[in-house]
Design an enzyme around this catalytic site. Structure first.
Site, PDB file in Angstrom:
ATOM      1  CE  LYS A  78      -3.947   1.769   2.772  1.00  0.00           C
ATOM      2  NZ  LYS A  78      -4.799   1.462   3.956  1.00  0.00           N
ATOM      3  CB  SER A 153      -8.316   3.096   3.065  1.00  0.00           C
ATOM      4  OG  SER A 153      -7.364   2.553   3.970  1.00  0.00           O
ATOM      5  CB  SER A 177      -8.092   0.102   5.815  1.00  0.00           C
ATOM      6  OG  SER A 177      -8.904   1.238   5.752  1.00  0.00           O
TER       7      SER A 177
HETATM    8  N1  GLN Z   1     -13.117   2.831   6.432  1.00  0.00           N
HETATM    9  C1  GLN Z   1     -12.601   3.346   7.658  1.00  0.00           C
HETATM   10  C2  GLN Z   1     -12.435   4.836   7.553  1.00  0.00           C
HETATM   11  O1  GLN Z   1     -12.784   5.357   6.561  1.00  0.00           O
HETATM   12  C3  GLN Z   1     -11.318   2.672   8.006  1.00  0.00           C
HETATM   13  C4  GLN Z   1     -10.124   3.228   7.358  1.00  0.00           C
HETATM   14  C5  GLN Z   1      -8.861   2.498   7.676  1.00  0.00           C
HETATM   15  O2  GLN Z   1      -8.875   1.450   8.309  1.00  0.00           O
HETATM   16  N2  GLN Z   1      -7.758   3.095   7.291  1.00  0.00           N
HETATM   17  O3  GLN Z   1     -11.968   5.472   8.438  1.00  0.00           O
END
Ligand code: GLN
Length: 472
Positions: A78, A153, A177
């Protein structure tokens, strides 16, 4: 050519020399070259990956079985994890030209274990989002249904692995994420116990929540990659030695808690496939009990105070002075304002505003203080529950992968989809998502995931239950 190899399959071939890391690199590269323009999983394919694959091939010839565990294994990373000499954008325009000057600890560990880092993957900007749509570098498509999101994400890491060629991918999990995109792409995804994997060299989102996690096709592969990333690090004072708190409690059969009340809000088809796994676990001799977790649901409310608060302070560093994009204004303040106005996307700005508000004088106690207190009570609720059950199982996401645009105009509806994953980060316990069948939407078979939550440092048990579910 097998486009979806596992680490254990490749290892056998690499050691035997019947298929080499260079072959694997070329096959992976062919898949990427043919599909990435459309899928947009990779932001960059590293030009030195071929060299690493060649070196790995030579090393296998000399070392055979003695070669390190990930030698020659193509892995994607990532783009919020620093890889020395490579661009680390975190999916944001503000870091468009930022070149990492060192390897994140988890990346250094993967390299040391011999992994071939194929490239950097697309992601929601600064890891904020659940769909991959908030990246400044365009959306990533779900390879299993290109009209749908891959989750987020870590959108690109999941899509890159689902696309094929590589054997694992890594990402960060602050509120789901890794687990949620793993679920949407039919993969295994891990969020380790807070502190087991170093955050040094990861672009910070919410520092008390962030952990690096592995994506793989099997539980065994995910456990292997995660194990290599984990470990105490002098550069991250929150890291713990995995063995300090380790819950050594693998069993033949388990007592599993399911918060039945929370299933009410779950999509009917997702619920059916979740319940099918639960029934299969019972049939295999495990005991399943209903657990009441009244605070679990409150996790989202606490998360959307704690996370933005940490975001607002972590992202204060992008001021155009130290590094990253710089827009020169008429004076210093104007330069700050213009840099941040142009550099950050809408979702990031929304969270910075929210975070600044909850930390501001007069509101700190009312919001931030209360959310932190709620977090404490949630930890206790889980700890008490784990006195009677070995693990808690939930669907990873209440809904399967949605279509592009379906939720991006209504942020709250997207936030709600993280209901099962965020309490795990708030409380620091480990959890993983394992594939649990598919649901049908408009003739597509969309994967769904089952989430296994274990007590603090209960990774061994979590992987064991994951392996059992995998074989049901
Ligand atoms: N979907 C969650 C958010 O938008 C988690 C994001 C993540 O784990 N980086 O905050």
């Amino acid at each position: 050519m097998n486009t979806s190899p596992t680490i254990s399959e490749l290892r056998v071939k690499f050691v035997a020399g019947t298929y080499t890391p260079l072959d694997a690199y070329r096959d992976a590269r062919a898949i990427i070259d043919a599909n990435n323009v459309d899928i947009n999983a990779y932001l960059e394919v590293f030009d030195d990956a071929e060299e690493s694959a060649k070196a790995a091939t030579e090393r296998y010839a000399k070392e055979g079985e003695r070669a390190p565990a990930l030698l020659g294994m193509p892995i994607a990373v990532k783009n919020n994890m620093l890889v020395k000499g490579k661009r680390a954008t975190a999916g944001s325009k503000i870091l468009e030209n930022y070149i990492a000057t060192y390897d994140a600890t988890v990346i250094a560990r993967l390299k040391e274990a011999g992994a071939v880092i194929m490239g950097a993957t697309n992601m929601d900007e600064f890891a904020m989002g659940s769909s991959g749509e908030s990246s400044a570098y365009g959306i990533t498509k779900n390879p299993l249904d290109r009209t749908r999101v891959p989750g987020g994400s870590s959108s690109g890491s999941a899509a890159a692995l689902a696309l094929g060629g590589i054997v694992a991918a890594v990402g960060t999990d602050t509120g789901g994420s890794v687990r949620q995109p793993a679920a949407f792409c039919g993969l295994v995804g891990v969020k380790p116990t807070y502190g087991t994997a170093s955050r040094y060299g990861l672009v910070a989102m919410g520092s008390s929540l962030d952990q690096a996690g592995a994506f793989a096709r099997t539980v065994a592969d995910a456990a292997l990659v995660q194990g290599i990333m984990n470990g105490k690090d002098i550069n991250d004072g929150t890291t713990i030695d995995e063995n300090t708190f380790r819950v050594v409690s693998k069993k033949d059969t388990y007592t599993i808690g399911v918060p039945m009340k929370l299933l009410d809000g779950v999509d009917a088809d997702v619920r059916t496939s979740f319940e099918a796994k639960i029934e299969a676990l019972k049939a295999a001799g495990n005991t399943v009990v209903d657990v009441d977790l009244p605070l679990f649901e409150k996790g989202l409310a606490a998360y959307y105070i704690v996370m933005p608060a940490e975001v607002s302070s972590n992202l204060a560093r992008y001021d155009g002075i130290r590094y990253g994009k710089k827009v020169v204004g008429k004076d210093l303040l104007d330069s700050y304002m213009k840099t941040r106005a142009e550099g950050f996307g809408a979702e990031v700005k929304r969270r910075i505003l929210l975070g600044t508000y909850v930390l501001s004088s007069g509101y700190y106690d009312a919001f931030y203080g209360k959310a932190e207190a709620a977090r404490d009570v949630m930890r206790k609720e889980l700890a008490t529950t784990f006195e009677t059950v070995d693990a808690i199982l939930t669907p990873t996401s209440p809904i399967p992968a949605w279509k592009f645009g379906e939720k991006s105009k209504d942020p709250l509806s997207m936030y709600l989809a993280d209901v099962f994953t965020v309490p795990v980060n708030l409380t620091g316990v480990p959890a993983m998502s394992v594939p649990a069948g598919t649901v049908t939407r408009e003739e597509s078979n969309l994967p769904v995931g089952i989430q296994i939550i274990c007590p603090h440092a209960g990774e061994d048990r979590m992987y064991d239950i994951g392996t059992k579910i995998e074989s049901l």
